[in-house]
Design a protein around this motif. Structure first.
Motif, PDB file in Angstrom:
ATOM      1  N   VAL A  28      -3.394   3.518  -2.584  1.00  0.00           N
ATOM      2  CA  VAL A  28      -3.160   2.911  -3.986  1.00  0.00           C
ATOM      3  C   VAL A  28      -2.312   1.327  -3.179  1.00  0.00           C
ATOM      4  O   VAL A  28      -1.647   1.272  -2.658  1.00  0.00           O
ATOM      5  CB  VAL A  28      -2.099   3.436  -4.533  1.00  0.00           C
ATOM      6  CG1 VAL A  28      -1.783   2.445  -5.896  1.00  0.00           C
ATOM      7  CG2 VAL A  28      -2.648   4.761  -4.885  1.00  0.00           C
ATOM      8  N   SER A  29      -3.201   0.328  -3.656  1.00  0.00           N
ATOM      9  CA  SER A  29      -2.570  -1.021  -3.376  1.00  0.00           C
ATOM     10  C   SER A  29      -2.670  -1.843  -4.460  1.00  0.00           C
ATOM     11  O   SER A  29      -3.452  -1.796  -5.452  1.00  0.00           O
ATOM     12  CB  SER A  29      -3.900  -1.576  -2.098  1.00  0.00           C
ATOM     13  OG  SER A  29      -5.020  -1.621  -2.647  1.00  0.00           O
ATOM     14  N   SER A  30      -1.694  -2.904  -4.292  1.00  0.00           N
ATOM     15  CA  SER A  30      -1.419  -3.878  -5.226  1.00  0.00           C
ATOM     16  C   SER A  30      -2.704  -5.145  -5.048  1.00  0.00           C
ATOM     17  O   SER A  30      -2.896  -5.177  -3.866  1.00  0.00           O
ATOM     18  CB  SER A  30      -0.146  -4.425  -5.363  1.00  0.00           C
ATOM     19  OG  SER A  30       0.156  -5.016  -4.118  1.00  0.00           O
TER      20      SER A  30
ATOM     21  N   PHE B  16      -3.723  -6.069 -10.864  1.00  0.00           N
ATOM     22  CA  PHE B  16      -4.026  -4.862 -11.014  1.00  0.00           C
ATOM     23  C   PHE B  16      -3.881  -3.775  -9.680  1.00  0.00           C
ATOM     24  O   PHE B  16      -3.345  -4.252  -8.582  1.00  0.00           O
ATOM     25  CB  PHE B  16      -5.519  -4.986 -11.343  1.00  0.00           C
ATOM     26  CG  PHE B  16      -5.887  -5.556 -12.683  1.00  0.00           C
ATOM     27  CD1 PHE B  16      -5.990  -4.340 -13.609  1.00  0.00           C
ATOM     28  CD2 PHE B  16      -5.902  -6.702 -12.934  1.00  0.00           C
ATOM     29  CE1 PHE B  16      -6.146  -4.696 -15.048  1.00  0.00           C
ATOM     30  CE2 PHE B  16      -6.114  -7.073 -14.394  1.00  0.00           C
ATOM     31  CZ  PHE B  16      -6.360  -6.120 -15.053  1.00  0.00           C
ATOM     32  N   HIS B  17      -4.164  -2.627  -9.831  1.00  0.00           N
ATOM     33  CA  HIS B  17      -4.152  -1.883  -8.549  1.00  0.00           C
ATOM     34  C   HIS B  17      -5.265  -1.091  -8.227  1.00  0.00           C
ATOM     35  O   HIS B  17      -5.808  -0.779  -9.175  1.00  0.00           O
ATOM     36  CB  HIS B  17      -2.879  -0.822  -8.947  1.00  0.00           C
ATOM     37  CG  HIS B  17      -1.358  -1.433  -8.748  1.00  0.00           C
ATOM     38  ND1 HIS B  17      -0.813  -1.981  -9.860  1.00  0.00           N
ATOM     39  CD2 HIS B  17      -0.624  -1.725  -8.128  1.00  0.00           C
ATOM     40  CE1 HIS B  17       0.215  -2.439  -9.866  1.00  0.00           C
ATOM     41  NE2 HIS B  17       0.478  -2.304  -8.423  1.00  0.00           N
ATOM     42  N   THR B  18      -5.642  -0.752  -7.148  1.00  0.00           N
ATOM     43  CA  THR B  18      -6.674   0.157  -6.897  1.00  0.00           C
ATOM     44  C   THR B  18      -6.336   1.499  -6.272  1.00  0.00           C
ATOM     45  O   THR B  18      -5.174   1.570  -5.582  1.00  0.00           O
ATOM     46  CB  THR B  18      -7.647  -0.609  -5.746  1.00  0.00           C
ATOM     47  OG1 THR B  18      -6.834  -0.807  -4.658  1.00  0.00           O
ATOM     48  CG2 THR B  18      -8.106  -1.943  -6.273  1.00  0.00           C
ATOM     49  N   ALA B  19      -6.826   2.365  -6.509  1.00  0.00           N
ATOM     50  CA  ALA B  19      -6.703   3.905  -5.759  1.00  0.00           C
ATOM     51  C   ALA B  19      -8.033   4.394  -5.228  1.00  0.00           C
ATOM     52  O   ALA B  19      -9.170   4.451  -5.857  1.00  0.00           O
ATOM     53  CB  ALA B  19      -6.369   4.882  -6.847  1.00  0.00           C
TER      54      ALA B  19
ATOM     55  N   VAL C 241       0.984  -1.088   0.003  1.00  0.00           N
ATOM     56  CA  VAL C 241       0.016  -0.063  -0.001  1.00  0.00           C
ATOM     57  C   VAL C 241       0.795   1.245  -0.068  1.00  0.00           C
ATOM     58  O   VAL C 241       1.859   1.245   0.750  1.00  0.00           O
ATOM     59  CB  VAL C 241      -0.931   0.103   1.016  1.00  0.00           C
ATOM     60  CG1 VAL C 241      -1.753   1.498   1.325  1.00  0.00           C
ATOM     61  CG2 VAL C 241      -1.765  -1.066   1.112  1.00  0.00           C
ATOM     62  N   ASP C 242       0.462   2.253  -0.874  1.00  0.00           N
ATOM     63  CA  ASP C 242       1.199   3.406  -0.862  1.00  0.00           C
ATOM     64  C   ASP C 242      -0.036   4.728  -0.590  1.00  0.00           C
ATOM     65  O   ASP C 242      -1.032   4.468  -1.015  1.00  0.00           O
ATOM     66  CB  ASP C 242       1.810   3.906  -2.212  1.00  0.00           C
ATOM     67  CG  ASP C 242       3.238   2.927  -2.562  1.00  0.00           C
ATOM     68  OD1 ASP C 242       3.995   2.717  -1.793  1.00  0.00           O
ATOM     69  OD2 ASP C 242       3.022   2.237  -3.558  1.00  0.00           O
ATOM     70  N   TRP C 243       0.463   5.790   0.075  1.00  0.00           N
ATOM     71  CA  TRP C 243      -0.216   6.696   0.471  1.00  0.00           C
ATOM     72  C   TRP C 243       0.104   7.945  -0.299  1.00  0.00           C
ATOM     73  O   TRP C 243       1.315   8.322  -0.559  1.00  0.00           O
ATOM     74  CB  TRP C 243      -0.313   6.951   1.853  1.00  0.00           C
ATOM     75  CG  TRP C 243      -0.952   5.835   2.692  1.00  0.00           C
ATOM     76  CD1 TRP C 243      -0.404   4.782   3.158  1.00  0.00           C
ATOM     77  CD2 TRP C 243      -2.407   5.674   2.883  1.00  0.00           C
ATOM     78  NE1 TRP C 243      -1.447   3.959   3.900  1.00  0.00           N
ATOM     79  CE2 TRP C 243      -2.679   4.344   3.450  1.00  0.00           C
ATOM     80  CE3 TRP C 243      -3.360   6.527   2.596  1.00  0.00           C
ATOM     81  CZ2 TRP C 243      -3.700   4.157   4.250  1.00  0.00           C
ATOM     82  CZ3 TRP C 243      -4.721   5.969   3.029  1.00  0.00           C
ATOM     83  CH2 TRP C 243      -4.767   4.965   3.907  1.00  0.00           C
ATOM     84  N   PHE C 244      -1.008   8.680  -0.905  1.00  0.00           N
ATOM     85  CA  PHE C 244      -0.881  10.006  -1.785  1.00  0.00           C
ATOM     86  C   PHE C 244      -1.489  10.904  -0.782  1.00  0.00           C
ATOM     87  O   PHE C 244      -2.730  10.752  -0.517  1.00  0.00           O
ATOM     88  CB  PHE C 244      -0.944   9.616  -3.052  1.00  0.00           C
ATOM     89  CG  PHE C 244      -0.065   8.834  -3.613  1.00  0.00           C
ATOM     90  CD1 PHE C 244       1.135   9.220  -4.367  1.00  0.00           C
ATOM     91  CD2 PHE C 244      -0.332   7.364  -3.781  1.00  0.00           C
ATOM     92  CE1 PHE C 244       1.846   8.635  -4.944  1.00  0.00           C
ATOM     93  CE2 PHE C 244       0.554   6.746  -4.372  1.00  0.00           C
ATOM     94  CZ  PHE C 244       1.872   7.299  -5.134  1.00  0.00           C
TER      95      PHE C 244
END
Length: 87
Positions: A28-30, A35-38, A11-14
């Motif tokens: 944003v997670s894998s 695929f990835h979700t935002a 998970v990344d945070w923006f």
């Protein structure tokens, strides 16, 4: 199929800002299928006073500077019960 009880996702945070200047986060997670979700998120948080902010050319330098700024302070020093700064 794994025997693990949970699927681990990176998970990344923006931080985004709306036109009115209010900040919100996007997670944003894998996914296991590649695929990835935002997803926009409203995460309740308290920011420390801006006087504690570190400003540097790289994330590593900013974190090193912040370590020095925070040295000797307690969590209560950073986030007093009254007068905290909201998101």
């Amino acid at each position: 199929m794994s025997d693990a009880p949970f699927v681990v996702q990176k998970v990344d945070w923006f931080q985004f800002r709306s036109a009115d200047g209010k900040a919100f986060f996007v997670m944003v997670s894998s996914l296991p299928n590649g695929f990835h979700t935002a997803v926009p998120c409203d995460v309740p948080l308290v920011r420390a006073d801006h006087s504690l902010m570190a400003l540097a050319a790289t994330p590593e330098e900013a974190l090193a500077q912040l370590q020095t700024t925070l040295a000797g302070k307690t969590r209560d020093d950073l986030f007093p019960a009254e007068g905290g700064h909201g998101a």
